[in-house]
Design a protein around this motif. Structure first.
Motif, PDB file in Angstrom:
ATOM      1  N   ARG A 185       7.206   6.763  29.113  1.00 23.53           N
ATOM      2  CA  ARG A 185       8.543   7.045  28.572  1.00 23.53           C
ATOM      3  C   ARG A 185       9.620   6.599  29.550  1.00 23.53           C
ATOM      4  O   ARG A 185      10.634   6.024  29.158  1.00 23.53           O
ATOM      5  CB  ARG A 185       8.675   8.528  28.247  1.00 23.53           C
ATOM      6  N   GLU A 186       9.408   6.879  30.839  1.00 21.42           N
ATOM      7  CA  GLU A 186      10.382   6.468  31.855  1.00 21.42           C
ATOM      8  C   GLU A 186      10.494   4.947  31.942  1.00 21.42           C
ATOM      9  O   GLU A 186      11.548   4.423  32.298  1.00 21.42           O
ATOM     10  CB  GLU A 186      10.012   7.059  33.216  1.00 21.42           C
ATOM     11  N   ALA A 187       9.443   4.240  31.611  1.00 21.85           N
ATOM     12  CA  ALA A 187       9.478   2.768  31.596  1.00 21.85           C
ATOM     13  C   ALA A 187      10.234   2.238  30.383  1.00 21.85           C
ATOM     14  O   ALA A 187      10.534   1.046  30.324  1.00 21.85           O
ATOM     15  CB  ALA A 187       8.057   2.209  31.616  1.00 21.85           C
ATOM     16  N   GLY A 188      10.526   3.114  29.408  1.00 23.68           N
ATOM     17  CA  GLY A 188      11.315   2.710  28.246  1.00 23.68           C
ATOM     18  C   GLY A 188      10.612   2.818  26.912  1.00 23.68           C
ATOM     19  O   GLY A 188      11.216   2.562  25.863  1.00 23.68           O
ATOM     20  N   PHE A 189       9.326   3.162  26.913  1.00 24.00           N
ATOM     21  CA  PHE A 189       8.583   3.213  25.662  1.00 24.00           C
ATOM     22  C   PHE A 189       9.045   4.367  24.779  1.00 24.00           C
ATOM     23  O   PHE A 189       9.555   5.371  25.271  1.00 24.00           O
ATOM     24  CB  PHE A 189       7.078   3.294  25.934  1.00 24.00           C
ATOM     25  N   ASP A 190       8.883   4.204  23.486  1.00 17.54           N
ATOM     26  CA  ASP A 190       9.310   5.165  22.472  1.00 17.54           C
ATOM     27  C   ASP A 190       8.598   6.507  22.661  1.00 17.54           C
ATOM     28  O   ASP A 190       7.372   6.569  22.658  1.00 17.54           O
ATOM     29  CB  ASP A 190       9.000   4.595  21.084  1.00 17.54           C
ATOM     30  N   VAL A 191       9.373   7.558  22.802  1.00 17.57           N
ATOM     31  CA  VAL A 191       8.834   8.910  23.002  1.00 17.57           C
ATOM     32  C   VAL A 191       7.866   9.290  21.884  1.00 17.57           C
ATOM     33  O   VAL A 191       6.843   9.929  22.132  1.00 17.57           O
ATOM     34  CB  VAL A 191       9.993   9.938  23.084  1.00 17.57           C
ATOM     35  N   GLY A 213      -5.208   9.807  25.876  1.00 16.89           N
ATOM     36  CA  GLY A 213      -6.386  10.613  25.586  1.00 16.89           C
ATOM     37  C   GLY A 213      -7.499  10.349  26.579  1.00 16.89           C
ATOM     38  O   GLY A 213      -7.551   9.291  27.203  1.00 16.89           O
ATOM     39  N   ARG A 214      -8.375  11.321  26.722  1.00 14.46           N
ATOM     40  CA  ARG A 214      -9.527  11.187  27.616  1.00 14.46           C
ATOM     41  C   ARG A 214     -10.750  10.766  26.815  1.00 14.46           C
ATOM     42  O   ARG A 214     -10.899  11.148  25.662  1.00 14.46           O
ATOM     43  CB  ARG A 214      -9.808  12.510  28.316  1.00 14.46           C
ATOM     44  N   ALA A 215     -11.623   9.991  27.476  1.00 15.07           N
ATOM     45  CA  ALA A 215     -12.871   9.563  26.850  1.00 15.07           C
ATOM     46  C   ALA A 215     -13.916   9.416  27.963  1.00 15.07           C
ATOM     47  O   ALA A 215     -13.907   8.432  28.692  1.00 15.07           O
ATOM     48  CB  ALA A 215     -12.683   8.241  26.120  1.00 15.07           C
ATOM     49  N   GLY A 216     -14.760  10.398  28.111  1.00 17.97           N
ATOM     50  CA  GLY A 216     -15.785  10.336  29.153  1.00 17.97           C
ATOM     51  C   GLY A 216     -15.184  10.346  30.536  1.00 17.97           C
ATOM     52  O   GLY A 216     -14.433  11.244  30.893  1.00 17.97           O
ATOM     53  N   ARG A 217     -15.474   9.307  31.324  1.00 18.31           N
ATOM     54  CA  ARG A 217     -14.974   9.218  32.692  1.00 18.31           C
ATOM     55  C   ARG A 217     -13.696   8.414  32.805  1.00 18.31           C
ATOM     56  O   ARG A 217     -13.332   7.944  33.882  1.00 18.31           O
ATOM     57  CB  ARG A 217     -16.038   8.596  33.593  1.00 18.31           C
ATOM     58  N   SER A 218     -13.020   8.203  31.689  1.00 15.77           N
ATOM     59  CA  SER A 218     -11.787   7.421  31.714  1.00 15.77           C
ATOM     60  C   SER A 218     -10.749   8.043  30.786  1.00 15.77           C
ATOM     61  O   SER A 218     -11.024   8.984  30.050  1.00 15.77           O
ATOM     62  CB  SER A 218     -12.066   5.975  31.291  1.00 15.77           C
ATOM     63  N   PHE A 219      -9.558   7.491  30.838  1.00 17.41           N
ATOM     64  CA  PHE A 219      -8.525   7.866  29.881  1.00 17.41           C
ATOM     65  C   PHE A 219      -7.962   6.592  29.285  1.00 17.41           C
ATOM     66  O   PHE A 219      -8.066   5.520  29.853  1.00 17.41           O
ATOM     67  CB  PHE A 219      -7.432   8.730  30.532  1.00 17.41           C
ATOM     68  N   ARG A 220      -7.396   6.710  28.126  1.00 19.48           N
ATOM     69  CA  ARG A 220      -6.805   5.555  27.449  1.00 19.48           C
ATOM     70  C   ARG A 220      -5.373   5.902  27.076  1.00 19.48           C
ATOM     71  O   ARG A 220      -5.019   7.078  26.934  1.00 19.48           O
ATOM     72  CB  ARG A 220      -7.629   5.157  26.237  1.00 19.48           C
ATOM     73  N   PHE A 221      -4.580   4.869  26.903  1.00 19.49           N
ATOM     74  CA  PHE A 221      -3.181   5.088  26.544  1.00 19.49           C
ATOM     75  C   PHE A 221      -2.718   3.981  25.589  1.00 19.49           C
ATOM     76  O   PHE A 221      -3.301   2.913  25.514  1.00 19.49           O
ATOM     77  CB  PHE A 221      -2.287   5.125  27.793  1.00 19.49           C
ATOM     78  N   ARG A 222      -1.667   4.311  24.866  1.00 19.06           N
ATOM     79  CA  ARG A 222      -1.030   3.366  23.958  1.00 19.06           C
ATOM     80  C   ARG A 222       0.440   3.737  23.880  1.00 19.06           C
ATOM     81  O   ARG A 222       0.787   4.921  23.811  1.00 19.06           O
ATOM     82  CB  ARG A 222      -1.642   3.429  22.563  1.00 19.06           C
ATOM     83  N   ALA A 223       1.291   2.727  23.912  1.00 18.09           N
ATOM     84  CA  ALA A 223       2.733   2.950  23.820  1.00 18.09           C
ATOM     85  C   ALA A 223       3.347   1.802  23.044  1.00 18.09           C
ATOM     86  O   ALA A 223       2.821   0.684  23.035  1.00 18.09           O
ATOM     87  CB  ALA A 223       3.341   3.040  25.220  1.00 18.09           C
TER      88      ALA A 223
END
Length: 130
Positions: free
Chosen positions: A105-111, A117-127
């Motif tokens: 959000r601070e980088a400018g992406f739409d709130v 989300g978390r998935a096993g030993r990692s997390f994923r994101f989408r903006a």
């Protein structure tokens, strides 16, 4: 030994250069046009960016090069003892997933269009860029 990023870029260019443009550059200051891309992806590499500030510059660069409506998606590893052991002697600045939405959000992406989300030993994101 895997070689340098430049070596990897050369190999990619030899293999795929006929159908894509391979660019070897600093992700915190990309030599790419403003709003020139529909999608930016970032797979399991944020923890190799040497500081939180540089990671935030990378997020801002992803925003800058995306067209309105463009998507930024990726994943990175969650920290663990084993993960830290694998990175002894290497850059390893893990990203707390609970901070990622606010950083995007601070980088400018739409709130309304940021998900983490978390998935096993990692997390994923989408903006999405508004």
């Amino acid at each position: 030994m895997l070689g340098t990023g430049r070596d990897s870029a050369r190999r990619l260019d030899r293999t795929y250069g006929h159908s894509v443009e391979v660019v070897h550059a600093d992700a915190t200051a990309m030599p790419l046009p403003d709003q020139g891309f529909d999608t930016v992806v970032c797979f399991t590499m944020l923890h190799h960016v040497p500081t939180v500030e540089a990671q935030d510059r990378l997020l801002a660069e992803a925003f800058r090069v995306l067209r309105p409506g463009g998507q930024f998606a990726g994943c990175d590893s969650l920290t663990s003892r084993r993960f830290r052991m694998l990175h002894i002697g290497d850059i390893c600045v893990t990203v707390p997933p609970e901070s990622m939405a606010e950083r995007l959000r601070e980088a400018g992406f739409d709130v309304q269009e940021v998900s983490v989300g978390r998935a096993g030993r990692s997390f994923r994101f989408r903006a999405v860029r508004p």
